[in-house]
Scaffold this active site. Structure first.
Site, PDB file in Angstrom:
ATOM      1  N   GLN A   1     -28.744  -4.665  71.683  1.00 25.47           N
ATOM      2  CA  GLN A   1     -29.683  -4.608  72.798  1.00 25.47           C
ATOM      3  C   GLN A   1     -30.632  -3.439  72.614  1.00 25.47           C
ATOM      4  O   GLN A   1     -30.232  -2.388  72.122  1.00 25.47           O
ATOM      5  CB  GLN A   1     -28.920  -4.392  74.104  1.00 25.47           C
ATOM      6  CG  GLN A   1     -28.013  -5.542  74.467  1.00 25.47           C
ATOM      7  CD  GLN A   1     -27.280  -5.258  75.768  1.00 25.47           C
ATOM      8  OE1 GLN A   1     -26.584  -4.258  75.873  1.00 25.47           O
ATOM      9  NE2 GLN A   1     -27.436  -6.126  76.747  1.00 25.47           N
TER      10      GLN A   1
ATOM     11  N   ASP B   1     -31.473  -1.181  74.591  1.00 23.52           N
ATOM     12  CA  ASP B   1     -30.921  -0.815  75.884  1.00 23.52           C
ATOM     13  C   ASP B   1     -31.372   0.578  76.300  1.00 23.52           C
ATOM     14  O   ASP B   1     -31.450   1.484  75.472  1.00 23.52           O
ATOM     15  CB  ASP B   1     -29.394  -0.835  75.768  1.00 23.52           C
ATOM     16  CG  ASP B   1     -28.717  -1.054  77.106  1.00 23.52           C
ATOM     17  OD1 ASP B   1     -29.429  -1.198  78.115  1.00 23.52           O
ATOM     18  OD2 ASP B   1     -27.476  -1.084  77.123  1.00 23.52           O
TER      19      ASP B   1
ATOM     20  N   HIS C   1     -31.024   3.485  79.774  1.00 22.15           N
ATOM     21  CA  HIS C   1     -30.556   3.820  81.119  1.00 22.15           C
ATOM     22  C   HIS C   1     -31.409   4.937  81.645  1.00 22.15           C
ATOM     23  O   HIS C   1     -31.625   5.936  80.966  1.00 22.15           O
ATOM     24  CB  HIS C   1     -29.072   4.189  81.069  1.00 22.15           C
ATOM     25  CG  HIS C   1     -28.229   3.021  80.678  1.00 22.15           C
ATOM     26  ND1 HIS C   1     -27.897   2.753  79.367  1.00 22.15           N
ATOM     27  CD2 HIS C   1     -27.727   2.010  81.418  1.00 22.15           C
ATOM     28  CE1 HIS C   1     -27.202   1.627  79.322  1.00 22.15           C
ATOM     29  NE2 HIS C   1     -27.072   1.154  80.551  1.00 22.15           N
TER      30      HIS C   1
ATOM     31  N   LYS D   1     -30.451  -7.422  89.956  1.00 21.14           N
ATOM     32  CA  LYS D   1     -31.324  -7.265  88.793  1.00 21.14           C
ATOM     33  C   LYS D   1     -32.577  -8.112  88.897  1.00 21.14           C
ATOM     34  O   LYS D   1     -32.617  -9.112  89.611  1.00 21.14           O
ATOM     35  CB  LYS D   1     -30.558  -7.631  87.520  1.00 21.14           C
ATOM     36  CG  LYS D   1     -30.002  -9.045  87.522  1.00 21.14           C
ATOM     37  CD  LYS D   1     -29.259  -9.347  86.222  1.00 21.14           C
ATOM     38  CE  LYS D   1     -28.764 -10.788  86.216  1.00 21.14           C
ATOM     39  NZ  LYS D   1     -28.248 -11.227  84.941  1.00 21.14           N
TER      40      LYS D   1
ATOM     41  N   HIS E   1     -30.342   0.180  84.604  1.00 17.79           N
ATOM     42  CA  HIS E   1     -30.057  -0.371  83.271  1.00 17.79           C
ATOM     43  C   HIS E   1     -31.232  -1.268  82.966  1.00 17.79           C
ATOM     44  O   HIS E   1     -31.656  -2.028  83.839  1.00 17.79           O
ATOM     45  CB  HIS E   1     -28.825  -1.268  83.268  1.00 17.79           C
ATOM     46  CG  HIS E   1     -27.585  -0.676  83.849  1.00 17.79           C
ATOM     47  ND1 HIS E   1     -26.471  -0.442  83.086  1.00 17.79           N
ATOM     48  CD2 HIS E   1     -27.262  -0.310  85.105  1.00 17.79           C
ATOM     49  CE1 HIS E   1     -25.510   0.045  83.861  1.00 17.79           C
ATOM     50  NE2 HIS E   1     -25.957   0.131  85.091  1.00 17.79           N
TER      51      HIS E   1
END
Length: 617
Positions: free
Chosen positions: A363, A365, A367, A446, A492
RNA sequence: GCCAACUUAGCUCAGUCGGUAGAGCAGCUGAUUCGUAAUCAGCAGGUCGUCGGUUCGAUUCCGACAGUUGGCUCCA
């Protein structure tokens, strides 16, 4: 009890636009009605392919299929048969599942029914009467038992189905249909309930539309990233490795590297820190985060020296520890941490599909830890990030908000706050969005971003999740301006989602013909005879020195064969070198669409490519 | 995970109603130096997905497992 004729049908129960469209479709026999409607309503929406009209046509075709199946396979029980996005299906229970070999016979029987021009009749019955009517149909019985009031049935000939309608006036109105596939399905989509045999088909008002649809299906097959992945030598799956795990081949890895480098740079530009955690972390940490309780069935575990570990299915935990590595102040926020993090999730075997659904994937990704006041801006920032990136790749996208699922952690208050924050950002963005009730992650709501590929298929890639829970569980805090300790909020988010999935979708989007900046091999230099070998090598060296990806094809093959090989690999530029080019020290580029550019000097060619790659188009 | 189908050479596919298999492309060797999607010839390549069962004999029939495909359910 009432028979509803086609004429009556047009005056009842569904949107005016659809009625007008249907009237237009049937204007042969319903000319006066169509005219009547047009006089009272607006005549404009008479459009071919009107969605409601198409759905009615397809639903009627599903009824015709059910009739054909019951005539050919006595004892087959009917379940449900709706129209869907691209056609229709009907679920049956039978002594054996249907197979593709059954389809031609069913189609033939359907043709008979269509030719016969049987009228669709509507009847309304009280529940008891309806129950009696479907004595031999347990699924219909179950549906009826849940319905209120008079129950409508539609019949064509001896076939009767429980149905809200509406339907075509008669079976002859089906212009063109085709049965496409068989599949298993569960009664009411519940795997604990009866297993049914489903037949998929599609239908259109005329043959041309059907033909076009079938052509699109063929096109999708031609673009299938699983096939292109083999043909273009991008990646492979191997049964000895295990299902759902990718082995990247040189060309595919290069493509992946280019995308990852692009991402790293874009994140650096936007104030993200690059961080990295390990692949396996102690089980206790997953217990603390709630993953062990809520996500365990999807996780891999291992144990060494009597210590249990979980292999990471998500990247957030190490990022929490990065945050906690020192005392944070409000001046440090928002803190954005980025990782190209490879995660491992035990997805159920049946869901795996090429690169788009795998068990090990990476991912992009990040945060973001921020103050509650910063949440809205951070979400907007991420949404702008998504827009920028999707523009580069040429994707359009849609937005969805997913709210609290049944299985979740955190207080009602936090869920409300988080959901509100996402909603605010959506409103501020000015883009349209849909709401998926109960579809959020277990730790927070989300925003999902779905991109559409060249064939208008939707794929979920980016997602932004708002999380009040993990900061709580990990006791994260920051020192506020007034000196008090406060709890940060955590976002996230991923932009491409899974690099694997994104490359799968991207491959289909471009049909394997990647733009210059992503093409693993950008230039292939083809020689007509070996008298051009030296010039070819010289060109390659110059291109490589200019950071272009070039190869030479000096094989003892005819030019046609070399062109063909380069063409099949969808290499953006070929340079053809014969005696003429050698003598004049020129390059004559050929594009992969077959177009030849005028001969030019080497430096001019290099400038052209460098500029094209820089523009990323 | 469930329902169904499939698995033969690197790839795409023939074939064997039970007597251990064949083509094209790719690969290798040689000839050919030929200007925009396949030059010709030769060679090599497979315990027919794996493991069990039935059988005198299994790639073929049966079972389990693995993998793939189409769905269901789930999801990045």
């Amino acid at each position: 009890m009432a028979d509803l004729s086609a004429a009556e049908l047009l005056t009842q129960n569904y949107p005016k636009e659809a009625k007008v469209a249907i009237a237009a479709r049937w204007q042969g026999q319903l000319y006066d009605l169509a005219a009547q409607l047009s006089a009272t309503a607006t005549p404009e929406p008479v459009l071919p392919g009107d969605r409601e009209a198409l759905d009615i046509l397809r639903h009627s075709t599903a009824h015709i299929m059910a009739q054909a199946v019951q005539e050919l396979f006595p004892g087959a029980k009917i379940a449900i048969g709706p129209a869907i996005e691209d056609g229709f299906y009907y679920d049956f229970e039978y002594e054996r599942p249907f197979t593709p070999e059954d389809l031609p016979a069913i189609e033939e029987k359907m043709q008979e029914i269509i030719k016969a021009g049987i009228t669709f009749n509507r009847k309304e019955l009280e529940r008891e009467e309806a129950q009696a009517c479907f004595a031999a149909e347990p699924y219909k019985q179950e549906l009826i038992s849940e319905l209120e009031g008079p129950i409508s049935l539609y019949s064509q000939g001896r076939f009767v189905d429980l149905c809200r309608g509406p339907h075509l006036p008669d079976t002859s109105r089906v212009g063109a249909f085709k049965l496409l596939s068989v599949a298993g399905a569960y009664w009411r989509g519940d795997e604990n309930k009866a297993s049914l045999s489903r037949i998929y088909g599609t239908a259109f008002f005329d043959r041309k539309e059907l033909k076009e649809h079938l052509r699109l299906l063929e096109e999708a097959k031609r673009r299938d990233h699983r096939k292109l992945g083999r043909d273009l030598e991008l990646f492979l799956f191997h049964e000895d490795v295990g299902a759902g795990r990718v082995v990247w081949l040189p060309r595919g890895m290069l493509l992946r590297y280019l995308i990852e480098e692009f991402e790293r740079k874009e994140h650096m530009r936007r104030g993200y820190y690059m961080v990295q955690g390990p692949q396996i972390l102690k089980r206790e940490l997953w217990e603390k985060s709630g993953h062990y309780e809520h996500y365990r069935q999807n996780m891999y575990f291992t144990e060494v020296d009597e210590q249990a570990y979980g292999i990471k299915p998500m990247n957030c935990l190490s990022h929490m520890l990065v945050y906690k590595s020192k005392v944070r102040s409000y001046r440090d926020l928002p803190m954005r941490m980025f990782e190209l993090g490879t995660v491992h999730r035990h997805e159920r075997s049946g869901v795996l599909h090429g690169l788009t659904r795998v068990r090990s994937f990476t991912q992009d990704d990040a945060h973001i830890l921020c103050t509650p006041e910063q949440v809205a801006d951070e979400i907007l920032g991420v949404m702008n990030f998504v827009t920028d990136v999707m523009d580069v790749f040429g994707f359009d996208y849609t937005l969805e908000l997913s709210t609290r699922p049944e299985k979740s952690i955190g207080t009602d208050h936090d869920w409300e706050l988080a959901t509100e924050a996402l909603l605010n950002a959506l409103r501020k963005s000015g883009r349209a969005y849909e709401i998926n009730e109960g579809d959020g992650a277990f730790y927070g709501p989300k925003i999902d971003v779905k991109i559409k590929d060249a064939l208008k298929r939707e794929w979920q890639c980016a997602t932004i999740q708002c999380d009040f829970t993990l900061p709580e569980r990990f006791d994260l805090h920051y020192t506020a301006a007034d000196g008090t300790l406060k709890r940060p909020v955590m976002l996230h988010r991923v932009i491409l989602g899974s690099i694997e999935r994104f490359i799968g979708v991207l491959t289909e989007h471009y049909a394997g013909a990647f733009p210059l900046w992503l093409a693993p091999e950008q230039v292939r230099i083809l020689t007509v005879t070996n008298r051009a070998d030296a010039w070819a090598e010289e060109i390659k060296s110059a291109l490589v020195a200019a950071e272009l990806r070039a190869e030479v094809d000096l094989r003892n093959e005819k030019l046609g064969a070399k062109v063909r090989d380069a063409q099949m690999l969808k290499i953006p530029y070929m340079i053809i070198l014969g005696d003429k080019e050698v003598d004049e020290k020129l390059v004559t580029p050929r594009l992969r669409n077959g177009e030849n550019l005028p001969a030019m000097g080497l430096n001019q060619f290099i400038s052209r490519l460098t500029e094209e790659a820089r523009l990323r188009k």
